[in-house]
Motif scaffolding. Sequence first.
Motif, PDB file in Angstrom:
ATOM      1  N   ASN A 192      -0.168   2.795  -8.779  1.00 36.98           N
ATOM      2  CA  ASN A 192      -0.353   2.185 -10.018  1.00 36.98           C
ATOM      3  C   ASN A 192       0.232   0.877 -10.200  1.00 36.98           C
ATOM      4  O   ASN A 192      -0.382   0.161 -10.845  1.00 36.98           O
ATOM      5  CB  ASN A 192       0.514   3.112 -10.975  1.00 36.98           C
ATOM      6  N   VAL A 193       1.375   0.567  -9.489  1.00 38.83           N
ATOM      7  CA  VAL A 193       1.745  -0.768  -9.551  1.00 38.83           C
ATOM      8  C   VAL A 193       0.870  -1.739  -9.040  1.00 38.83           C
ATOM      9  O   VAL A 193       1.075  -3.023  -9.402  1.00 38.83           O
ATOM     10  CB  VAL A 193       3.500  -0.702  -8.994  1.00 38.83           C
ATOM     11  N   SER A 223      -0.568  -9.583 -13.982  1.00 40.27           N
ATOM     12  CA  SER A 223      -1.097  -8.154 -14.008  1.00 40.27           C
ATOM     13  C   SER A 223      -2.662  -8.099 -13.667  1.00 40.27           C
ATOM     14  O   SER A 223      -3.405  -8.880 -14.361  1.00 40.27           O
ATOM     15  CB  SER A 223      -0.905  -7.564 -15.539  1.00 40.27           C
ATOM     16  N   PHE A 272       2.520   1.101 -19.883  1.00 47.02           N
ATOM     17  CA  PHE A 272       3.010   0.701 -21.042  1.00 47.02           C
ATOM     18  C   PHE A 272       4.402  -0.178 -20.499  1.00 47.02           C
ATOM     19  O   PHE A 272       5.033  -1.383 -21.325  1.00 47.02           O
ATOM     20  CB  PHE A 272       3.590   1.321 -22.091  1.00 47.02           C
ATOM     21  N   LYS A 273       4.853  -0.156 -19.452  1.00 45.38           N
ATOM     22  CA  LYS A 273       6.089  -0.991 -18.815  1.00 45.38           C
ATOM     23  C   LYS A 273       5.583  -2.375 -18.421  1.00 45.38           C
ATOM     24  O   LYS A 273       6.149  -3.064 -18.878  1.00 45.38           O
ATOM     25  CB  LYS A 273       6.861  -0.150 -17.469  1.00 45.38           C
ATOM     26  N   TYR A 274       4.478  -2.229 -17.875  1.00 48.15           N
ATOM     27  CA  TYR A 274       3.916  -3.548 -17.171  1.00 48.15           C
ATOM     28  C   TYR A 274       2.879  -4.083 -18.279  1.00 48.15           C
ATOM     29  O   TYR A 274       2.508  -5.355 -18.156  1.00 48.15           O
ATOM     30  CB  TYR A 274       3.195  -3.295 -15.870  1.00 48.15           C
ATOM     31  N   GLN A 275       2.420  -3.370 -19.141  1.00 49.84           N
ATOM     32  CA  GLN A 275       1.425  -3.745 -20.448  1.00 49.84           C
ATOM     33  C   GLN A 275       2.167  -3.663 -21.837  1.00 49.84           C
ATOM     34  O   GLN A 275       1.546  -2.719 -22.360  1.00 49.84           O
ATOM     35  CB  GLN A 275       0.175  -3.176 -20.144  1.00 49.84           C
ATOM     36  N   PRO A 276       3.109  -4.208 -22.244  1.00 50.25           N
ATOM     37  CA  PRO A 276       3.711  -3.882 -23.298  1.00 50.25           C
ATOM     38  C   PRO A 276       2.516  -4.205 -24.570  1.00 50.25           C
ATOM     39  O   PRO A 276       2.878  -3.621 -25.673  1.00 50.25           O
ATOM     40  CB  PRO A 276       4.891  -4.626 -23.460  1.00 50.25           C
ATOM     41  N   ASP A 279       3.782   5.884 -18.467  1.00 53.14           N
ATOM     42  CA  ASP A 279       4.849   5.117 -18.538  1.00 53.14           C
ATOM     43  C   ASP A 279       4.712   3.708 -18.053  1.00 53.14           C
ATOM     44  O   ASP A 279       5.073   2.853 -18.578  1.00 53.14           O
ATOM     45  CB  ASP A 279       6.149   5.860 -18.096  1.00 53.14           C
ATOM     46  N   GLU A 280       4.196   3.684 -16.783  1.00 55.91           N
ATOM     47  CA  GLU A 280       4.021   2.334 -15.894  1.00 55.91           C
ATOM     48  C   GLU A 280       3.131   1.488 -16.773  1.00 55.91           C
ATOM     49  O   GLU A 280       3.408   0.309 -16.795  1.00 55.91           O
ATOM     50  CB  GLU A 280       3.648   2.725 -14.635  1.00 55.91           C
TER      51      GLU A 280
END
Length: 94
Positions: free
Chosen positions: A36-37, A50, A89-93, A86-87
Amino acid sequence: VRTIMDGFTAVMQAIHFDDSKRLRRALLDAPRVERNVWQLAVQVGSQSISPLFWSLRSGAHDTAKFMIQDVLTIRADRDHYYYGADELFKYQPN
């Protein structure tokens, strides 16, 4: 420009050509814990971009659709389940 050239990974190449098959092949090398990262953040020096945002902004909608579907796919190995909400929304707020 340096960030784009130095961060030109196989994932970014797939986005450049808007080729979801190329993106699928690029992600075959990614460990599940990092998959995902690879789609949500590329770090080049002190710059971070991103791939998902880049694909949306550049009009590569096939690869963006593939990335969203792939990130939100449930995967598992012997020890963990992986689900990228979760990831995402962490990286794409936004």
